[in-house]
Design a protein around this motif. Structure first.
Motif, PDB file in Angstrom:
ATOM      1  N   TYR A   7       0.870  -1.175   0.000  1.00  0.00           N
ATOM      2  CA  TYR A   7       0.000   0.000   0.000  1.00  0.00           C
ATOM      3  C   TYR A   7       0.902   1.219   0.000  1.00  0.00           C
ATOM      4  O   TYR A   7       1.730   1.385   0.906  1.00  0.00           O
ATOM      5  N   GLN A  12       2.022  -3.246   3.447  1.00  0.00           N
ATOM      6  CA  GLN A  12       0.864  -3.070   4.314  1.00  0.00           C
ATOM      7  C   GLN A  12      -0.390  -3.611   3.631  1.00  0.00           C
ATOM      8  O   GLN A  12      -0.529  -3.509   2.411  1.00  0.00           O
ATOM      9  N   LEU A  14      -4.371  -3.033   3.865  1.00  0.00           N
ATOM     10  CA  LEU A  14      -5.472  -2.246   4.414  1.00  0.00           C
ATOM     11  C   LEU A  14      -6.820  -2.649   3.833  1.00  0.00           C
ATOM     12  O   LEU A  14      -7.851  -2.487   4.472  1.00  0.00           O
ATOM     13  N   SER A  15      -6.808  -3.148   2.593  1.00  0.00           N
ATOM     14  CA  SER A  15      -8.056  -3.434   1.886  1.00  0.00           C
ATOM     15  C   SER A  15      -7.868  -4.604   0.940  1.00  0.00           C
ATOM     16  O   SER A  15      -6.778  -4.815   0.390  1.00  0.00           O
ATOM     17  N   VAL A 119      -7.469   3.135  10.438  1.00  0.00           N
ATOM     18  CA  VAL A 119      -6.286   2.306  10.197  1.00  0.00           C
ATOM     19  C   VAL A 119      -5.436   2.906   9.081  1.00  0.00           C
ATOM     20  O   VAL A 119      -4.209   2.831   9.105  1.00  0.00           O
ATOM     21  N   SER A 120      -6.081   3.541   8.110  1.00  0.00           N
ATOM     22  CA  SER A 120      -5.329   4.220   7.050  1.00  0.00           C
ATOM     23  C   SER A 120      -4.481   5.351   7.614  1.00  0.00           C
ATOM     24  O   SER A 120      -3.376   5.607   7.135  1.00  0.00           O
ATOM     25  N   ALA A 123      -1.432   3.797   9.044  1.00  0.00           N
ATOM     26  CA  ALA A 123      -0.531   3.374   7.970  1.00  0.00           C
ATOM     27  C   ALA A 123       0.216   4.547   7.357  1.00  0.00           C
ATOM     28  O   ALA A 123       1.393   4.417   6.979  1.00  0.00           O
ATOM     29  N   ASN A 132      -4.553  -4.200   8.567  1.00  0.00           N
ATOM     30  CA  ASN A 132      -5.845  -3.745   9.052  1.00  0.00           C
ATOM     31  C   ASN A 132      -6.567  -4.922   9.710  1.00  0.00           C
ATOM     32  O   ASN A 132      -6.983  -5.860   9.042  1.00  0.00           O
ATOM     33  N   ASP A 135     -11.589  -2.028  10.626  1.00  0.00           N
ATOM     34  CA  ASP A 135     -11.792  -0.602  10.889  1.00  0.00           C
ATOM     35  C   ASP A 135     -13.281  -0.284  10.861  1.00  0.00           C
ATOM     36  O   ASP A 135     -13.865   0.019   9.828  1.00  0.00           O
TER      37      ASP A 135
END
Length: 351
Positions: A7, A12, A14-15, A119-120, A123, A132, A135
């Motif tokens: 990311y 990372q 996150l999604s 969480v973003s 990061a 993540n 969230d």
């Protein structure tokens, strides 16, 4: 160094939007290699000396311990924080400051936060590997990965494919971050029919529906069970996220939404899969996944939770760049664990 999962060029997750079928296949390859470690047959110490910050600002049992167990089984150490009360954010510290400070102490971070997007922010303030852990009503990517891994393994037993399958999701589809991530991950496949069943007030967010429909898969929304579910391949039940909304929004949620043995016998194939991200609410008035299914081999919920450890070990291995060291670091465990963890298990821990 480039990473298969990244990311903003950092290692990372996150999604699920960051993932491709190729990166998922690579992750599952390493999860397969690490399953003997998760099942206590092998030992692997590729993260010896590393420290994980397990930052859970929202209640968790399974996810927090699963991440901690995964990191520990790879030889690392874990520092836990649970809730805001014991965090400096209770004193007014910003998310950015907290992230930067913690990054000076540890080698990897997992964050769960009750607010979507928080969480973003964590990061954005660190270059460390970060995952993540949930969230708010946003996403839960590692849960979606272990769910997909479970589906693939369950289908492989009976020679089925995800492509062309019929999948039902039931319950709180508005605030349930597990289904938000899972349906987007499954939309990478083709020919799937999704039947989404919830009260009108708890339907899946439109931005997710748009993304899935854009993938070419079919979505139908229902407010009750019906004959259109006959022959479903997977039913994924979810708990009502009462902590995220007022009681008025639960209007229309009745006992008819409970996934129980009579429903499964009437609608599901003999080789169907019954899933739930847990925790399930076992109180009578909850109308969640019923305990009368606990002896049914189609119930995969405990195999789901078990799969969380190898998936999260694989994630740590890839995000920390040590996946190439797995094979040569495997050795036999010096203790014996039970073949079956629980009395109602249908598949052995060590297969």
């Amino acid at each position: 160094m480039s990473y298969s999962i990244s990311y903003n060029a950092n290692p990372q997750l996150l999604s699920v939007g960051q993932l491709t079928l190729d990166s998922i296949a690579e992750l599952f390859h390493y999860a397969d290699m690490l399953r003997p470690v998760a099942s206590r047959v092998k030992v692997c110490r590729i993260l010896e000396g590393a420290v994980l910050a397990n930052l859970f600002f929202e209640a968790s049992t399974r996810t927090r311990i699963s991440f901690g167990a995964a990191f520990s089984r790879l030889g690392g150490a874990v520092c836990d924080t649970t809730g805001f009360t014991f965090s400096s954010m209770a004193k007014g510290e910003s998310i950015s400051d907290t992230s930067r400070v913690i990054s000076g102490y540890v080698d990897a971070i997992v964050v769960r936060h009750p607010e979507k997007g928080a969480v973003s922010e964590f990061a954005a303030a660190t270059n460390l590997p970060l995952i993540n852990g949930g969230d708010g009503p946003g996403e839960h990517p590692s849960q979606a990965l272990l769910d997909l891994y479970t589906i693939i393994n369950e289908f492989s037993r009976v020679g089925k494919s995800i492509n062309g399958s019929h999948i039902a999701m039931v319950g709180d589809l508005k605030y349930g971050r597990t289904v938000h991530s899972l349906i987007q991950l499954l939309s990478l496949y083709k020919g799937i029919k999704f039947t989404l069943i919830s009260p009108t007030s708890l339907q899946m967010p439109s931005y997710i529906l748009d993304a899935v429909e854009h993938s070419g898969n079919v979505i139908e929304q229902r407010t009750s069970f019906g004959e259109e579910l006959k022959g479903i391949d997977i039913i994924y039940a979810t708990r009502i996220q009462k902590e995220r909304f007022t009681s008025e929004e639960v209007e229309g949620y009745s006992p008819n939404f409970q996934v129980n043995k009579s429903f499964i016998e009437a609608h599901c194939k003999s080789n169907a899969i019954v899933m739930h991200p847990l925790p399930r609410d076992s109180r009578e008035e909850a109308y969640d996944l019923s305990t009368d299914l606990d002896s049914d081999p189609r119930l995969a919920i405990f195999r789901q939770t078990d799969n969380g450890v190898p998936i999260r070990m694989a994630l740590f291995s890839m995000l920390m760049g040590v996946e190439s060291q797995i094979e040569r670091n495997l050795r036999n465990a010096t203790w014996k664990s039970p073949k079956f963890i629980g009395p109602n298990d249908h598949f052995a821990l060590r297969e």
